[in-house]
Design a protein around this motif. Structure first.
Motif, short mmCIF file in Angstrom:
data_model
loop_
_atom_site.label_atom_id
_atom_site.label_comp_id
_atom_site.label_asym_id
_atom_site.label_seq_id
_atom_site.Cartn_x
_atom_site.Cartn_y
_atom_site.Cartn_z
N GLY A 1 0.81 -1.22 0.00
CA GLY A 1 0.00 0.00 0.00
C GLY A 1 0.84 1.26 0.00
O GLY A 1 0.52 2.23 -0.70
N LEU A 2 1.91 1.25 0.77
CA LEU A 2 2.80 2.42 0.80
C LEU A 2 3.47 2.64 -0.55
O LEU A 2 3.62 3.79 -1.00
N LEU A 3 3.87 1.55 -1.19
CA LEU A 3 4.50 1.67 -2.50
C LEU A 3 3.54 2.29 -3.52
O LEU A 3 3.92 3.19 -4.29
N ALA A 4 2.30 1.83 -3.50
CA ALA A 4 1.31 2.35 -4.45
C ALA A 4 0.93 3.79 -4.13
O ALA A 4 0.52 4.55 -5.02
N ALA A 5 1.05 4.19 -2.88
CA ALA A 5 0.62 5.53 -2.49
C ALA A 5 1.62 6.61 -2.86
O ALA A 5 1.26 7.81 -2.90
N SER B 1 2.80 12.19 -4.14
CA SER B 1 3.63 13.13 -4.90
C SER B 1 2.77 14.05 -5.75
O SER B 1 3.01 15.27 -5.83
N GLY B 2 1.74 13.48 -6.41
CA GLY B 2 0.85 14.29 -7.23
C GLY B 2 0.11 15.33 -6.40
O GLY B 2 -0.10 16.47 -6.83
N GLY C 1 -4.91 20.13 -10.99
CA GLY C 1 -5.79 18.99 -11.28
C GLY C 1 -5.08 17.91 -12.09
O GLY C 1 -5.25 16.71 -11.85
N ILE C 2 -4.27 18.35 -13.07
CA ILE C 2 -3.53 17.38 -13.88
C ILE C 2 -2.51 16.63 -13.02
O ILE C 2 -2.37 15.42 -13.12
N GLY D 1 -0.96 11.64 -10.49
CA GLY D 1 -0.53 10.93 -9.30
C GLY D 1 -1.38 9.69 -9.03
O GLY D 1 -0.85 8.61 -8.72
N TYR D 2 -2.68 9.83 -9.15
CA TYR D 2 -3.57 8.69 -8.91
C TYR D 2 -3.44 7.64 -10.00
O TYR D 2 -3.51 6.43 -9.73
N LEU D 3 -3.25 8.08 -11.24
CA LEU D 3 -3.02 7.10 -12.32
C LEU D 3 -1.73 6.32 -12.08
O LEU D 3 -1.66 5.11 -12.33
N GLY D 4 -0.70 7.03 -11.59
CA GLY D 4 0.56 6.36 -11.28
C GLY D 4 0.39 5.33 -10.17
O GLY D 4 0.95 4.22 -10.23
N SER D 5 -0.39 5.67 -9.16
CA SER D 5 -0.64 4.74 -8.07
C SER D 5 -1.39 3.51 -8.56
O SER D 5 -1.08 2.37 -8.17
#
Length: 211
Positions: free
Chosen positions: A88-92, A97-98, A117-118, A123-127
């Motif tokens: 979970g920490l890795l994915a967060a 960061s975003g 917003g971008i 950031g969420y897409l990266g997670s």
């Protein structure tokens, strides 16, 4: 014409049809002293005195029922939770960061602008991408996510001990998200389950073992 006696043997030199040959002890095997015969106290005699299982030793264990043995030492609940927290920490990391970048860009505004917003969305897409790579692709190919690799755990099939593959891992992770949002008992279930499985483990018939 005389009638042969009722206890006559056919032929006289061979055992008759009325029972076992002289000296034979019954149906348990050859008589003692002959090849293959095992008298009590002699090597091999225990197979006639005790129940012999054609399935050999093992193949079952306490709490698993006859014919089942786990393919390795089952992982306990605390270490499984630790592995999940690491994943979970890795994915967060990308999402955090975003969010930081978005705050920096739009710090002087009450609401997020286009740039913020971008950054937040990326950031969420990266997670999401890291979670899919780590929990589905990596874990499906090797049986280990990053968290499980650090803690020395592995996901395998409960009966064969082999990897369950990417397809079953995808179904496992989907069920994990679904069950965890429906009821927190899914996370706690290994505490009292005989195979230490969650509900999503049971769906794809896997277990988590320690290496």
């Amino acid at each position: 014409m005389s009638t042969p006696p009722s206890n006559a043997q056919y032929p006289p030199s061979q055992p008759g049809y009325g029972g076992p040959p002289p000296g034979h002890t019954g149906y348990g095997g050859p008589p003692p002293g002959q090849p293959g015969g095992y008298a009590p106290g002699q090597p091999g005699g225990q197979y006639h005195q005790q129940g012999y299982s054609p399935y050999g030793q093992g193949g079952y264990g306490p709490g698993y029922g006859y014919g089942y043995a786990p393919p390795g030492q089952l992982a306990g609940w605390p270490i499984r939770v630790g592995a999940s927290l690491l994943d979970g920490l890795l994915a967060a990391i990308p999402a955090i960061s975003g969010g930081v970048v978005a705050l920096v860009i739009d710090a002087d505004q009450e609401q997020l602008g286009a740039g913020g917003g971008i950054a937040f969305a990326l950031g969420y897409l990266g997670s999401f991408g890291i979670a899919v790579w780590n929990r589905v692709i990596q874990q499906g190919r090797t049986g280990q996510s990053v968290g499980k690799k650090v803690t020395g755990l592995k996901v395998v099939h409960a009966e064969t001990g082999r990897l369950i593959g990417i397809g079953s891992t995808l179904g496992r992770e989907f069920c994990a998200v679904l069950f965890n949002n429906i009821c927190t008992l899914n996370v706690l279930w290994p505490l009292w389950d005989e195979k230490q499985q969650t509900w999503h483990d049971k769906v794809v018939n896997d277990v988590v073992i320690r290496l």
